[in-house]
Write a protein that holds these residues in place. Sequence first.
Motif, PDB file in Angstrom:
ATOM      1  N   MET A 249       0.858  -1.185   0.000  1.00 66.10           N
ATOM      2  CA  MET A 249       0.000   0.000   0.000  1.00 66.10           C
ATOM      3  C   MET A 249       0.888   1.226   0.000  1.00 66.10           C
ATOM      4  SD  MET A 249      -3.154  -1.112   0.253  1.00 66.10           S
ATOM      5  CE  MET A 249      -3.895   0.467   0.659  1.00 66.10           C
ATOM      6  N   GLY A 250       0.584   2.200  -0.843  1.00 69.67           N
ATOM      7  CA  GLY A 250       1.295   3.471  -0.820  1.00 69.67           C
ATOM      8  C   GLY A 250       2.511   3.518  -1.726  1.00 69.67           C
ATOM      9  N   GLY A 251       2.730   4.691  -2.345  1.00 70.38           N
ATOM     10  CA  GLY A 251       3.956   4.919  -3.111  1.00 70.38           C
ATOM     11  C   GLY A 251       3.954   4.396  -4.521  1.00 70.38           C
ATOM     12  N   TYR A 270       0.013  -4.254  -5.999  1.00 65.74           N
ATOM     13  CA  TYR A 270      -0.266  -2.988  -5.338  1.00 65.74           C
ATOM     14  C   TYR A 270      -1.731  -2.832  -4.960  1.00 65.74           C
ATOM     15  CZ  TYR A 270      -0.188   1.993  -4.349  1.00 65.74           C
ATOM     16  OH  TYR A 270      -0.299   3.206  -3.733  1.00 65.74           O
ATOM     17  N   GLY A 271      -1.978  -2.282  -3.761  1.00 66.84           N
ATOM     18  CA  GLY A 271      -3.325  -2.012  -3.291  1.00 66.84           C
ATOM     19  C   GLY A 271      -3.654  -0.536  -3.347  1.00 66.84           C
ATOM     20  N   GLN A 272      -4.709  -0.210  -4.055  1.00 69.96           N
ATOM     21  CA  GLN A 272      -5.181   1.170  -4.198  1.00 69.96           C
ATOM     22  C   GLN A 272      -6.254   1.433  -3.148  1.00 69.96           C
ATOM     23  OE1 GLN A 272      -4.792   3.876  -6.587  1.00 69.96           O
ATOM     24  NE2 GLN A 272      -6.192   4.880  -5.148  1.00 69.96           N
ATOM     25  N   TRP A 273      -6.147   2.552  -2.420  1.00 68.57           N
ATOM     26  CA  TRP A 273      -7.219   2.903  -1.489  1.00 68.57           C
ATOM     27  C   TRP A 273      -8.530   3.084  -2.239  1.00 68.57           C
ATOM     28  CZ3 TRP A 273      -6.974   2.005   3.394  1.00 68.57           C
ATOM     29  CH2 TRP A 273      -5.761   2.105   4.075  1.00 68.57           C
ATOM     30  N   GLY A 274      -9.601   2.579  -1.662  1.00 68.84           N
ATOM     31  CA  GLY A 274     -10.905   2.679  -2.291  1.00 68.84           C
ATOM     32  C   GLY A 274     -11.494   4.066  -2.168  1.00 68.84           C
ATOM     33  N   GLY A 316      -3.328  -4.353  -8.229  1.00 75.35           N
ATOM     34  CA  GLY A 316      -4.045  -5.613  -8.174  1.00 75.35           C
ATOM     35  C   GLY A 316      -5.310  -5.636  -7.359  1.00 75.35           C
ATOM     36  N   PHE A 317      -5.455  -4.726  -6.372  1.00 80.56           N
ATOM     37  CA  PHE A 317      -6.640  -4.805  -5.519  1.00 80.56           C
ATOM     38  C   PHE A 317      -6.948  -3.429  -4.942  1.00 80.56           C
ATOM     39  CE2 PHE A 317      -3.014  -5.492  -2.761  1.00 80.56           C
ATOM     40  CZ  PHE A 317      -3.329  -4.867  -1.570  1.00 80.56           C
ATOM     41  N   VAL A 318      -8.116  -3.341  -4.306  1.00 75.93           N
ATOM     42  CA  VAL A 318      -8.560  -2.105  -3.670  1.00 75.93           C
ATOM     43  C   VAL A 318      -8.674  -2.352  -2.171  1.00 75.93           C
ATOM     44  CG1 VAL A 318     -10.446  -0.430  -3.463  1.00 75.93           C
ATOM     45  CG2 VAL A 318      -9.779  -1.308  -5.712  1.00 75.93           C
ATOM     46  N   LYS A 319      -8.172  -1.412  -1.376  1.00 74.21           N
ATOM     47  CA  LYS A 319      -8.179  -1.546   0.085  1.00 74.21           C
ATOM     48  C   LYS A 319      -9.279  -0.685   0.698  1.00 74.21           C
ATOM     49  CE  LYS A 319      -6.331  -2.600   4.180  1.00 74.21           C
ATOM     50  NZ  LYS A 319      -4.954  -2.249   4.529  1.00 74.21           N
ATOM     51  N   LEU A 320     -10.061  -1.296   1.584  1.00 76.40           N
ATOM     52  CA  LEU A 320     -11.124  -0.591   2.306  1.00 76.40           C
ATOM     53  C   LEU A 320     -10.916  -0.764   3.815  1.00 76.40           C
ATOM     54  CD1 LEU A 320     -14.266  -1.672   0.231  1.00 76.40           C
ATOM     55  CD2 LEU A 320     -12.915   0.418  -0.021  1.00 76.40           C
ATOM     56  N   MET A 321     -11.500   0.146   4.582  1.00 71.37           N
ATOM     57  CA  MET A 321     -11.391   0.112   6.042  1.00 71.37           C
ATOM     58  C   MET A 321     -12.742  -0.192   6.666  1.00 71.37           C
ATOM     59  SD  MET A 321      -8.216   0.773   6.762  1.00 71.37           S
ATOM     60  CE  MET A 321      -8.258   1.254   8.498  1.00 71.37           C
ATOM     61  N   ASN A 322     -12.704  -0.998   7.734  1.00 68.74           N
ATOM     62  CA  ASN A 322     -13.922  -1.340   8.470  1.00 68.74           C
ATOM     63  C   ASN A 322     -13.886  -0.725   9.875  1.00 68.74           C
ATOM     64  OD1 ASN A 322     -15.201  -4.033  10.263  1.00 68.74           O
ATOM     65  ND2 ASN A 322     -16.455  -2.882   8.861  1.00 68.74           N
ATOM     66  N   ASP A 323     -12.873  -1.106  10.664  1.00 72.83           N
ATOM     67  CA  ASP A 323     -12.723  -0.534  11.997  1.00 72.83           C
ATOM     68  C   ASP A 323     -11.245  -0.304  12.264  1.00 72.83           C
ATOM     69  OD1 ASP A 323     -11.878  -3.151  12.271  1.00 72.83           O
ATOM     70  OD2 ASP A 323     -12.945  -3.513  14.157  1.00 72.83           O
ATOM     71  N   GLY A 324     -10.868  -0.177  13.541  1.00 74.98           N
ATOM     72  CA  GLY A 324      -9.487   0.150  13.875  1.00 74.98           C
ATOM     73  C   GLY A 324      -8.717  -1.023  14.451  1.00 74.98           C
ATOM     74  N   VAL A 325      -8.092  -0.802  15.623  1.00 74.70           N
ATOM     75  CA  VAL A 325      -7.241  -1.830  16.238  1.00 74.70           C
ATOM     76  C   VAL A 325      -7.558  -1.928  17.723  1.00 74.70           C
ATOM     77  CG1 VAL A 325      -5.364  -1.648  14.581  1.00 74.70           C
ATOM     78  CG2 VAL A 325      -5.390  -0.141  16.571  1.00 74.70           C
ATOM     79  N   LEU A 326      -7.223  -3.081  18.299  1.00 76.78           N
ATOM     80  CA  LEU A 326      -7.530  -3.338  19.701  1.00 76.78           C
ATOM     81  C   LEU A 326      -6.751  -2.432  20.647  1.00 76.78           C
ATOM     82  CD1 LEU A 326      -7.588  -7.210  19.422  1.00 76.78           C
ATOM     83  CD2 LEU A 326      -9.544  -5.794  20.056  1.00 76.78           C
TER      84      LEU A 326
END
Length: 376
Positions: A249-251, A270-274, A316-326
Amino acid sequence: MVRNALRMLRALAGASLLAAGPSLAAPDLVVLGADVRTVDPKLPRASAFAVEDGRFTAVGDDETVRALAGEDTRILDAGGRTVTPGFFDAHAHVSGNSRPVAGVDLAYVADKDEWLRRLAEADDRMPAGEWITGGGWDHTLSDGAFPTRRMLDGVVPDRPVFLTHIDGHYAWVNSRALEVAGVTAQTPVPAGGEIVLDDAGEPLGILLEGAMGVVRSAIPERTDAQRREGLAAMQRYANRLGVTGLHQMGGLEDYLHLVEAGDATLRIWYGQWGPDGDPAEDPEAIGAIVDRQGAVAERVAATGREEEHGPLLALGFVKLMNDGVLSAHTAVLLEDYADRPGWRGEYIVEPDVLAARVRRLAAAGLPVAIHSIGDA
């Protein structure tokens, strides 16, 4: 697009390790007595292999491969050591690793006093006015308490400091960074983000999730040369550890530059932000990603380097976010956090919105990767 994906995945799995047939010339190198793992179901394990001109030309048993050696072939006894195809990291943000190299690296350091010592050293060696960036800190290795901006102010009061946590979902900043970015306790932040406040209602110095952006946006961009030199060095370092490919991701532009300049030493999926908004309201957003995917493929193909080296770079793919971290209490849980009663986390993107985005991206032929941590 599917064909390109399969080509890339085969390469990342180390398909180049398996020879198509014996070479007419004697190999440059023969390795014997190894525990070779091929990732080929037809020949999953072997004990020897031959290499000629940087390519594997034979994989098999010691006797068969030794017979290929010529007078000038180097023969190496592996002594039973394991040999594998190159590793690929399926979740990487390598581009960001150049900042700890240039600033300060606190990864896997438990002692907070050592954090401050390294920060003081970075302050002494860096040019006046330049931000100290990097990080990799992890408070859970010591007392579990968030560090504060006051701690940073004690060692670096005059220059802004922005240090990302080891999981990348929050940052530790000093008062100068907040001042430069114009951030106060009342500054609005994106959903799921938070400016953590102290007992007096003032910023503690910890920015969770989207709140990082309100300060990060004030950090001056590094030059193209700085980024690309750092990225090339990072790729070579990864190669020494046996890493030959990344889901990254990135760059993207910097990776394209390395491919076009002939300096790429990693295969990049490479992952592109959605899209941030609703694709139904902005259908051009997905079309722009598809167009970018095609443009990347054209630029990489134009180098002609894939003909010799195999796949090097693809969107190659698209990156999406759902929630954060513990560790930041931003992952969404089914029950309250044990140390924060009444709090179960907050979605960065609500499930129904996320599902709609996935459906529309998939319909456009774009694979999707989703960051999702909490059990809810």
